[in-house]
Design a protein around this motif. Structure first.
Motif, PDB file in Angstrom:
ATOM      1  N   ASP A 173       0.821  -1.216   0.000  1.00  0.00           N
ATOM      2  CA  ASP A 173       0.000   0.000   0.000  1.00  0.00           C
ATOM      3  C   ASP A 173       0.850   1.259   0.000  1.00  0.00           C
ATOM      4  OD1 ASP A 173      -2.215  -1.602   0.027  1.00  0.00           O
ATOM      5  OD2 ASP A 173      -2.609  -1.403   2.179  1.00  0.00           O
ATOM      6  N   ALA A 176       2.454   1.758  -3.501  1.00  0.00           N
ATOM      7  CA  ALA A 176       1.591   1.522  -4.666  1.00  0.00           C
ATOM      8  C   ALA A 176       1.764   2.589  -5.737  1.00  0.00           C
ATOM      9  CB  ALA A 176       0.131   1.460  -4.223  1.00  0.00           C
ATOM     10  N   ASP A 177       1.929   3.845  -5.342  1.00  0.00           N
ATOM     11  CA  ASP A 177       2.049   4.941  -6.310  1.00  0.00           C
ATOM     12  C   ASP A 177       3.439   5.569  -6.279  1.00  0.00           C
ATOM     13  OD1 ASP A 177      -0.667   4.693  -7.076  1.00  0.00           O
ATOM     14  OD2 ASP A 177      -1.269   5.820  -5.288  1.00  0.00           O
ATOM     15  N   ARG A 178       4.421   4.832  -5.793  1.00  0.00           N
ATOM     16  CA  ARG A 178       5.776   5.374  -5.685  1.00  0.00           C
ATOM     17  C   ARG A 178       6.730   4.626  -6.596  1.00  0.00           C
ATOM     18  NH1 ARG A 178       6.555   8.710  -1.432  1.00  0.00           N
ATOM     19  NH2 ARG A 178       8.273   9.385  -2.788  1.00  0.00           N
ATOM     20  N   ASP A 179       6.423   4.655  -7.875  1.00  0.00           N
ATOM     21  CA  ASP A 179       7.265   3.945  -8.846  1.00  0.00           C
ATOM     22  C   ASP A 179       8.697   4.461  -8.841  1.00  0.00           C
ATOM     23  OD1 ASP A 179       5.063   2.475  -9.552  1.00  0.00           O
ATOM     24  OD2 ASP A 179       4.619   3.634 -11.360  1.00  0.00           O
ATOM     25  N   TRP A 197       4.154   5.488   6.459  1.00  0.00           N
ATOM     26  CA  TRP A 197       2.787   5.134   6.045  1.00  0.00           C
ATOM     27  C   TRP A 197       2.105   4.292   7.122  1.00  0.00           C
ATOM     28  CZ3 TRP A 197      -0.412   1.076   5.298  1.00  0.00           C
ATOM     29  CH2 TRP A 197      -1.547   1.280   4.531  1.00  0.00           C
TER      30      TRP A 197
END
Length: 213
Positions: A173, A176-179, A197
């Motif tokens: 989680d 998830a958006d931390r490429d 987090w």
């Protein structure tokens, strides 16, 4: 040789079907399983084997695929096995089980077929031992390798007191958006991000519980 037929099903019986091909009604002998998949009025394509023997009327046998037809035709080379017996074998065992029984020398499997006794079953296994090869199964896709940083993060979080399930979920989680971070593989930075987090999630859960109280 008639290798296949394509046409409209006119009739489906207990042991045969009639397929309309070029204005002719062609009678096809088939297994009960093959026949159960046919519907009157529907288009069908069947692989076929044409058998013409001395003092017997020629017969056409239909199959769902080339694998069934191959087993059928090879079995006709066994002494004492005619087309109806070969079809009965496919009806009871199917092509995969026939291959397996031959590979394992399992003569008993063939005695399940009406009309085949122990002696005939042994003869089938003996004569087909070098003719039927077990088809290779496609290899299962290899599991995606676990990124080294993910395993290190999981180990670190478990060492800090998180259970493995929550730690794994937190990693997924939080990143998830931390490429950009994931691509770097920088374990210390990734660990701080996940801990932040998890801390925020834990604080949010505590606040919600306090408001409910």
């Amino acid at each position: 040789m008639i290798a296949s037929i394509t046409g409209q099903v006119e009739h489906v019986g207990l042991t045969t079907a009639v397929v309309s091909v070029g204005g002719f009604g062609v009678q096809v002998h088939a297994t009960a399983e093959t026949l159960s998949g046919l519907r009157t009025g529907a288009e069908v394509r069947l692989d076929t084997a044409y058998v013409a023997r001395k003092d017997e009327a020629p017969l056409l046998f239909g199959f769902r695929g080339a694998a069934e037809r191959e087993v059928f035709e090879i079995m006709l080379g066994v002494s004492g096995v005619g087309p109806r017996t070969a079809l009965a074998v496919l009806s009871v065992l199917g092509p995969d089980d026939v291959h397996r029984a031959i590979a394992q020398g399992d003569a008993k499997a063939f005695t399940r077929v009406p009309g085949i006794g122990p002696k005939g079953a042994r003869r089938i296994v003996l004569e087909l031992a070098d003719k039927l090869i077990v088809p290779e199964r496609p290899a299962a896709p290899a599991a995606a390798p676990v990124e080294p940083w993910r395993a290190q993060l999981l180990e670190a979080l478990v060492g800090l007191g998180w259970n493995e399930k929550d730690a794994a979920r937190g990693i997924a989680d939080a990143l998830a958006d931390r490429d950009d971070l994931v691509a770097s593989g920088d374990v210390p930075v990734l660990l701080r991000t996940v801990l932040a987090w998890l801390g925020a999630a834990k604080a949010g859960t505590r606040s919600a519980a306090e408001r409910g109280a």
